[in-house]
Design a protein around this motif. Structure first.
Motif, PDB file in Angstrom:
ATOM      1  N   GLY A  30       0.820  -1.211   0.000  1.00 46.56           N
ATOM      2  CA  GLY A  30       0.000   0.000   0.000  1.00 46.56           C
ATOM      3  C   GLY A  30       0.849   1.254   0.000  1.00 46.56           C
ATOM      4  O   GLY A  30       0.493   2.257   0.613  1.00 46.56           O
ATOM      5  N   GLY A  31       1.982   1.214  -0.698  1.00 50.42           N
ATOM      6  CA  GLY A  31       2.934   2.324  -0.664  1.00 50.42           C
ATOM      7  C   GLY A  31       2.624   3.446  -1.631  1.00 50.42           C
ATOM      8  O   GLY A  31       3.395   4.401  -1.716  1.00 50.42           O
ATOM      9  N   GLY A  32       1.503   3.352  -2.324  1.00 49.24           N
ATOM     10  CA  GLY A  32       1.187   4.367  -3.308  1.00 49.24           C
ATOM     11  C   GLY A  32       0.445   5.570  -2.784  1.00 49.24           C
ATOM     12  O   GLY A  32       0.188   6.520  -3.539  1.00 49.24           O
ATOM     13  N   GLN A  57      -0.528   0.399 -10.707  1.00 51.31           N
ATOM     14  CA  GLN A  57       0.843   0.728 -11.058  1.00 51.31           C
ATOM     15  C   GLN A  57       1.056   2.234 -11.171  1.00 51.31           C
ATOM     16  O   GLN A  57       2.117   2.747 -10.800  1.00 51.31           O
ATOM     17  CB  GLN A  57       1.216   0.055 -12.380  1.00 51.31           C
ATOM     18  CG  GLN A  57       2.673   0.232 -12.776  1.00 51.31           C
ATOM     19  CD  GLN A  57       3.646  -0.436 -11.833  1.00 51.31           C
ATOM     20  OE1 GLN A  57       3.493  -1.611 -11.504  1.00 51.31           O
ATOM     21  NE2 GLN A  57       4.658   0.313 -11.364  1.00 51.31           N
ATOM     22  N   ALA A  58       0.063   2.958 -11.673  1.00 50.02           N
ATOM     23  CA  ALA A  58       0.226   4.405 -11.856  1.00 50.02           C
ATOM     24  C   ALA A  58       0.485   5.110 -10.532  1.00 50.02           C
ATOM     25  O   ALA A  58       1.334   6.022 -10.457  1.00 50.02           O
ATOM     26  CB  ALA A  58      -1.008   4.994 -12.531  1.00 50.02           C
ATOM     27  N   LYS A  59      -0.204   4.710  -9.474  1.00 51.85           N
ATOM     28  CA  LYS A  59       0.028   5.313  -8.160  1.00 51.85           C
ATOM     29  C   LYS A  59       1.432   4.997  -7.661  1.00 51.85           C
ATOM     30  O   LYS A  59       2.105   5.852  -7.076  1.00 51.85           O
ATOM     31  CB  LYS A  59      -1.020   4.824  -7.155  1.00 51.85           C
ATOM     32  CG  LYS A  59      -2.419   5.334  -7.411  1.00 51.85           C
ATOM     33  CD  LYS A  59      -3.425   4.698  -6.484  1.00 51.85           C
ATOM     34  CE  LYS A  59      -3.184   5.067  -5.032  1.00 51.85           C
ATOM     35  NZ  LYS A  59      -4.238   4.513  -4.131  1.00 51.85           N
ATOM     36  N   LEU A  60       1.859   3.775  -7.873  1.00 52.77           N
ATOM     37  CA  LEU A  60       3.207   3.386  -7.454  1.00 52.77           C
ATOM     38  C   LEU A  60       4.263   4.174  -8.221  1.00 52.77           C
ATOM     39  O   LEU A  60       5.264   4.605  -7.645  1.00 52.77           O
ATOM     40  CB  LEU A  60       3.418   1.885  -7.666  1.00 52.77           C
ATOM     41  CG  LEU A  60       2.465   0.935  -6.923  1.00 52.77           C
ATOM     42  CD1 LEU A  60       2.767  -0.508  -7.292  1.00 52.77           C
ATOM     43  CD2 LEU A  60       2.543   1.142  -5.417  1.00 52.77           C
ATOM     44  N   ASN A 106       3.421  -4.283   6.566  1.00 53.29           N
ATOM     45  CA  ASN A 106       2.111  -4.717   6.088  1.00 53.29           C
ATOM     46  C   ASN A 106       1.120  -3.570   6.269  1.00 53.29           C
ATOM     47  O   ASN A 106       0.268  -3.584   7.155  1.00 53.29           O
ATOM     48  CB  ASN A 106       1.647  -5.945   6.875  1.00 53.29           C
ATOM     49  CG  ASN A 106       1.872  -7.230   6.120  1.00 53.29           C
ATOM     50  OD1 ASN A 106       1.763  -7.282   4.897  1.00 53.29           O
ATOM     51  ND2 ASN A 106       2.176  -8.297   6.853  1.00 53.29           N
ATOM     52  N   ASN A 107       1.248  -2.573   5.404  1.00 52.57           N
ATOM     53  CA  ASN A 107       0.446  -1.365   5.544  1.00 52.57           C
ATOM     54  C   ASN A 107      -0.872  -1.402   4.772  1.00 52.57           C
ATOM     55  O   ASN A 107      -1.839  -0.766   5.171  1.00 52.57           O
ATOM     56  CB  ASN A 107       1.275  -0.165   5.054  1.00 52.57           C
ATOM     57  CG  ASN A 107       0.443   1.072   4.837  1.00 52.57           C
ATOM     58  OD1 ASN A 107       0.049   1.745   5.774  1.00 52.57           O
ATOM     59  ND2 ASN A 107       0.156   1.378   3.575  1.00 52.57           N
ATOM     60  N   ALA A 108      -0.934  -2.154   3.675  1.00 53.57           N
ATOM     61  CA  ALA A 108      -2.114  -2.120   2.809  1.00 53.57           C
ATOM     62  C   ALA A 108      -3.368  -2.563   3.553  1.00 53.57           C
ATOM     63  O   ALA A 108      -3.333  -3.470   4.390  1.00 53.57           O
ATOM     64  CB  ALA A 108      -1.883  -3.007   1.586  1.00 53.57           C
TER      65      ALA A 108
END
Length: 297
Positions: A30-32, A57-60, A106-108
């Motif tokens: 959830g790093g985006g 992918q775009a957010k990442l 484990n943030n997502a």
């Protein structure tokens, strides 16, 4: 909120030394966006190669471009943490590409507001998958494919659900499960020198607040009045604890969940919070932005 902020630093101002994670590889699911984005920036500023994951992918790519512009090392992996086969394949590809995995955040996760009687089985299952099952799959695969042999540290994301979680019972149940899973993993994996802890953020001024829609705006804006510190938390205040738990400074800390909630669960109707100015903040994140729902307060 804005009145308590100091001007942002020109780069990430972590409390840890600049080379704290030099030569290490850390995954942030959830790093985006939101807290995950902040954690990824802090880890990269401390020398880690940070791998940000998510479904889009775009957010990442956007966050990866920020980290690269700031001089950090970053990789991306787009997959669904709820899909066992995708998780196995993604972790295998990361081990192949980077070698040892030193840390997992484990943030997502995700949820939606609803009273219990209105939650469908499909909705309940989806929230549990987001906030419990997906984290289990990530932790299991990172352990099996890397940390069992090399050791490491895992930090799981839960929430302030100690007094139940009215309006989000599905999320509260999943988060409580993750607290227990954290303890079990810490015990079972201690023989491989793997530490497993969790953090439990309370009301954090993060972009996730904008996902709840206009109907929740009034409630969100009033949250600051229900903490002894008279404010919401900041993403950097969560990231600071996560990075500490990943660091050697927490070498004797495992199986615990650290609340980051400004003391909100301590509220008592018998002893109202005294009226006072908001407590000072720590905002080391140079790219932080206030959620739209809080702007103008």
């Amino acid at each position: 909120m804005s009145s308590t902020h100091t001007p942002p630093p020109s780069r990430y101002a972590s409390i840890l030394r600049p080379d704290a994670f030099a030569g290490q590889v850390h995954i942030v699911t959830g790093g985006g966006s939101g807290i995950g984005r902040c954690v990824a920036h802090e880890l990269a500023s401390l020398g880690a190669t940070v791998v940000i994951t998510g479904r889009t992918q775009a957010k990442l790519d956007t966050v990866a471009a920020e980290i690269t512009e700031d001089g950090g090392q970053v990789d991306t992996a787009a997959f669904d943490i709820r899909d066992e086969d995708q998780v196995k394949a993604a972790v295998a590809a990361l081990v192949e590409r980077h070698g040892r995995l030193h840390g997992l955040v484990n943030n997502a996760g995700g949820q939606f507001p609803s009273p219990l009687q209105m939650i469908s089985k499909r909705g309940f299952d989806a929230v549990v998958a987001n906030n419990l099952t997906g984290g289990f799959l990530m932790a299991r695969e990172v352990f099996n494919q890397s940390m069992q042999k090399h050791g490491g540290a895992i930090v799981n994301m839960v929430a302030d659900m100690w007094n139940g979680m009215p309006g989000m019972g599905h999320s509260g149940a999943a988060r409580a499960g993750m607290v227990n899973l954290t303890k079990t993993a810490a015990y079972e994996w201690s023989g491989s020198n793997v530490r497993v802890n969790a953090v439990a953020p309370g009301w954090i001024a993060s972009s996730g607040m904008d996902a709840y829609g206009p109907g929740m705006a009034g409630v969100i804006r009033s949250l600051k009045d229900n903490t002894p510190m008279k404010r919401m938390g900041l993403e950097a205040e969560v990231s600071a604890v996560i990075c500490f738990l990943l660091s050697p400074g927490a070498a004797f800390v495992t199986g615990v969940t650290i609340p980051i909630d400004g003391g909100a669960p301590l509220n008592s109707p018998l002893y109202p919070i005294a009226d006072h100015a908001p407590a000072p903040t720590f905002d080391g994140f140079h790219r932080a932005s206030q959620p739209k729902v809080l702007q103008g307060l």
